[in-house]
Scaffold this motif. Structure first.
Motif, mmCIF file in Angstrom:
data_model
loop_
_atom_site.group_PDB
_atom_site.id
_atom_site.type_symbol
_atom_site.label_atom_id
_atom_site.label_comp_id
_atom_site.label_asym_id
_atom_site.label_seq_id
_atom_site.Cartn_x
_atom_site.Cartn_y
_atom_site.Cartn_z
ATOM 1 N N GLU A 92 -17.538 -58.955 39.268
ATOM 2 C CA GLU A 92 -18.484 -58.074 39.950
ATOM 3 C C GLU A 92 -17.944 -56.653 39.901
ATOM 4 O O GLU A 92 -16.732 -56.437 39.757
ATOM 5 C CB GLU A 92 -18.729 -58.519 41.396
ATOM 6 N N ALA A 93 -18.846 -55.674 39.986
ATOM 7 C CA ALA A 93 -18.446 -54.273 39.848
ATOM 8 C C ALA A 93 -18.950 -53.462 41.031
ATOM 9 O O ALA A 93 -20.080 -53.647 41.494
ATOM 10 C CB ALA A 93 -18.994 -53.690 38.550
ATOM 11 N N TYR A 94 -18.080 -52.573 41.508
ATOM 12 C CA TYR A 94 -18.467 -51.587 42.524
ATOM 13 C C TYR A 94 -18.654 -50.257 41.805
ATOM 14 O O TYR A 94 -17.721 -49.738 41.187
ATOM 15 C CB TYR A 94 -17.385 -51.494 43.604
ATOM 16 N N VAL A 95 -19.882 -49.728 41.839
ATOM 17 C CA VAL A 95 -20.234 -48.541 41.056
ATOM 18 C C VAL A 95 -20.162 -47.293 41.938
ATOM 19 O O VAL A 95 -20.797 -47.225 42.994
ATOM 20 C CB VAL A 95 -21.648 -48.682 40.455
ATOM 21 N N THR A 96 -19.393 -46.301 41.483
ATOM 22 C CA THR A 96 -19.285 -45.019 42.180
ATOM 23 C C THR A 96 -19.721 -43.913 41.231
ATOM 24 O O THR A 96 -19.239 -43.849 40.091
ATOM 25 C CB THR A 96 -17.840 -44.740 42.637
ATOM 26 N N VAL A 97 -20.646 -43.064 41.670
ATOM 27 C CA VAL A 97 -21.120 -41.944 40.860
ATOM 28 C C VAL A 97 -20.646 -40.648 41.496
ATOM 29 O O VAL A 97 -20.880 -40.397 42.672
ATOM 30 C CB VAL A 97 -22.660 -41.943 40.756
ATOM 31 N N HIS A 98 -19.945 -39.828 40.704
ATOM 32 C CA HIS A 98 -19.442 -38.550 41.211
ATOM 33 C C HIS A 98 -19.642 -37.496 40.131
ATOM 34 O O HIS A 98 -18.901 -37.450 39.141
ATOM 35 C CB HIS A 98 -17.965 -38.659 41.592
ATOM 36 N N HIS A 99 -20.661 -36.659 40.319
ATOM 37 C CA HIS A 99 -20.994 -35.587 39.373
ATOM 38 C C HIS A 99 -21.166 -36.149 37.955
ATOM 39 O O HIS A 99 -22.065 -36.917 37.713
ATOM 40 C CB HIS A 99 -19.950 -34.476 39.419
ATOM 41 N N HIS A 100 -20.254 -35.801 37.034
ATOM 42 C CA HIS A 100 -20.409 -36.190 35.636
ATOM 43 C C HIS A 100 -19.729 -37.523 35.328
ATOM 44 O O HIS A 100 -19.648 -37.910 34.167
ATOM 45 C CB HIS A 100 -19.826 -35.112 34.712
ATOM 46 N N ASP A 101 -19.224 -38.197 36.333
ATOM 47 C CA ASP A 101 -18.464 -39.427 36.103
ATOM 48 C C ASP A 101 -19.090 -40.624 36.812
ATOM 49 O O ASP A 101 -19.572 -40.508 37.936
ATOM 50 C CB ASP A 101 -17.023 -39.270 36.609
ATOM 51 N N VAL A 102 -19.043 -41.754 36.127
ATOM 52 C CA VAL A 102 -19.387 -43.041 36.728
ATOM 53 C C VAL A 102 -18.139 -43.901 36.669
ATOM 54 O O VAL A 102 -17.551 -44.084 35.594
ATOM 55 C CB VAL A 102 -20.536 -43.740 35.974
ATOM 56 N N VAL A 103 -17.702 -44.401 37.822
ATOM 57 C CA VAL A 103 -16.499 -45.229 37.878
ATOM 58 C C VAL A 103 -16.902 -46.656 38.240
ATOM 59 O O VAL A 103 -17.587 -46.882 39.232
ATOM 60 C CB VAL A 103 -15.481 -44.684 38.901
ATOM 61 N N LEU A 104 -16.468 -47.596 37.419
ATOM 62 C CA LEU A 104 -16.704 -49.013 37.694
ATOM 63 C C LEU A 104 -15.396 -49.649 38.135
ATOM 64 O O LEU A 104 -14.417 -49.651 37.387
ATOM 65 C CB LEU A 104 -17.199 -49.737 36.441
ATOM 66 N N ASP A 105 -15.362 -50.153 39.365
ATOM 67 C CA ASP A 105 -14.229 -50.948 39.834
ATOM 68 C C ASP A 105 -14.616 -52.415 39.675
ATOM 69 O O ASP A 105 -15.370 -52.958 40.481
ATOM 70 C CB ASP A 105 -13.913 -50.633 41.298
ATOM 71 N N VAL A 106 -14.117 -53.035 38.614
ATOM 72 C CA VAL A 106 -14.515 -54.397 38.265
ATOM 73 C C VAL A 106 -13.469 -55.386 38.781
ATOM 74 O O VAL A 106 -12.279 -55.248 38.490
ATOM 75 C CB VAL A 106 -14.682 -54.556 36.741
ATOM 76 N N THR A 107 -13.929 -56.346 39.566
ATOM 77 C CA THR A 107 -13.065 -57.433 40.044
ATOM 78 C C THR A 107 -13.331 -58.664 39.181
ATOM 79 O O THR A 107 -14.470 -59.116 39.072
ATOM 80 C CB THR A 107 -13.356 -57.771 41.514
ATOM 81 N N ILE A 108 -12.271 -59.181 38.554
ATOM 82 C CA ILE A 108 -12.376 -60.360 37.699
ATOM 83 C C ILE A 108 -11.556 -61.493 38.317
ATOM 84 O O ILE A 108 -10.387 -61.299 38.652
ATOM 85 C CB ILE A 108 -11.884 -60.060 36.272
ATOM 86 N N ILE A 109 -12.172 -62.656 38.482
ATOM 87 C CA ILE A 109 -11.512 -63.807 39.117
ATOM 88 C C ILE A 109 -11.454 -64.968 38.128
ATOM 89 O O ILE A 109 -12.488 -65.359 37.561
ATOM 90 C CB ILE A 109 -12.251 -64.242 40.398
#
Length: 267
Positions: free
Chosen positions: A47-64
């Motif tokens: 699953e991924a937690y999506v963060t959008v900040h100006h020109h960047d998209v950050v995906l924090d992906v948790t893999i189990i």
């Protein structure tokens, strides 16, 4: 705790005390940004937690790793559609049985367009290192509303821009809402746009409403919208929403958003 952590904690307590935000609302907002990438029956859950900040998209992906085997050379392979660009090359990891791993992926955004991120998780098991297993991930759609904010424009400037932009998209009104002003407010909220038509021009109950909306993206792209609606004898609203923008991607994305959101209510 460090000095910075203490200050953040105090600041958070102050906000909660003054009612600036509620924990439930904050948690709900976070939950809305968590996207399930694989099924619960897959040997690898992600699953991924999506963060959008100006020109960047950050995906924090948790893999189990849901298996009893060690997963070797596990790699999160991502690809993009639209004006999105991956910043880092994927790395290989080893995942012990029933353990998890946090992987961060950074993506650059260059224009206001609905982008899509898709990919796979590839790995080898300790029992079979010859053949690679592949788990296909669900697509992640980047919402253009994260890049658009209400903006102001003089009436003359708006009319000049409207005349200069020849390319236009048109959406027929199709809504459950029966009040003209309620529908206008719903469109403004759904598109993060500002109404340039003064409130005095929208007063009264004549069964007809026309208003101009305007917004800008963080890339200085301009979006112009004209809403023209009329109440029919059966109480339903009819009319058109016209969208103009110099960039085709922004106009198409706004058209899709309005088409999806215009009905109102629970839809």
């Amino acid at each position: 705790m460090s000095q910075l952590e203490l200050e953040d904690e105090i600041q958070g307590d102050l906000k909660r005390t003054t009612g600036e935000f509620t924990k439930d609302g904050d948690d709900a907002n976070k939950l809305n940004r968590i996207l399930q990438l694989t099924g619960f029956s897959n040997p690898v859950y992600a699953e991924a937690y999506v963060t959008v900040h100006h020109h960047d998209v950050v995906l924090d992906v948790t893999i189990i790793n849901r298996t009893m085997h060690t997963l070797q050379n596990l790699c999160l392979e991502l690809a993009t559609m639209g004006d999105l660009k991956l910043v880092e090359r994927p790395q290989n990891y080893t995942l012990a049985p029933e353990s998890s791993k946090q992987i961060k992926a950074n993506i650059k955004v260059s224009s206001t367009e609905t982008g899509v991120i898709f990919g796979n998780i590839v790995y080898e098991t300790s029992s079979n290192a010859v053949e690679k297993a592949v788990v296909v991930l669900n697509e992640i759609h980047i919402d253009i509303m994260d890049y658009i904010s209400p903006a102001s424009s003089a009436d003359i400037a708006f009319r000049t821009m409207w005349a200069e932009i020849e390319w236009e998209n048109e959406v027929a009104v199709n809504t459950n809402i029966q009040d003209e002003k309620e529908f206008l407010n719903h469109i403004m909220k759904s598109t993060n746009m500002k109404c340039l038509t003064p409130p005095s021009a929208l007063e009264g109950e004549c069964g007809f409403l026309a208003a101009n909306l305007y917004a800008k993206s963080i890339f200085e792209e301009e979006a112009l919208v004209n809403v023209s609606i009329e109440k029919q004898t059966d109480g339903k609203l009819s009319g058109y929403i016209r969208i103009r923008s110099k960039t085709q991607g922004m106009a198409l994305s706004l058209t899709d958003k309005i088409t999806l959101k215009q009905k109102g209510g629970s839809s």
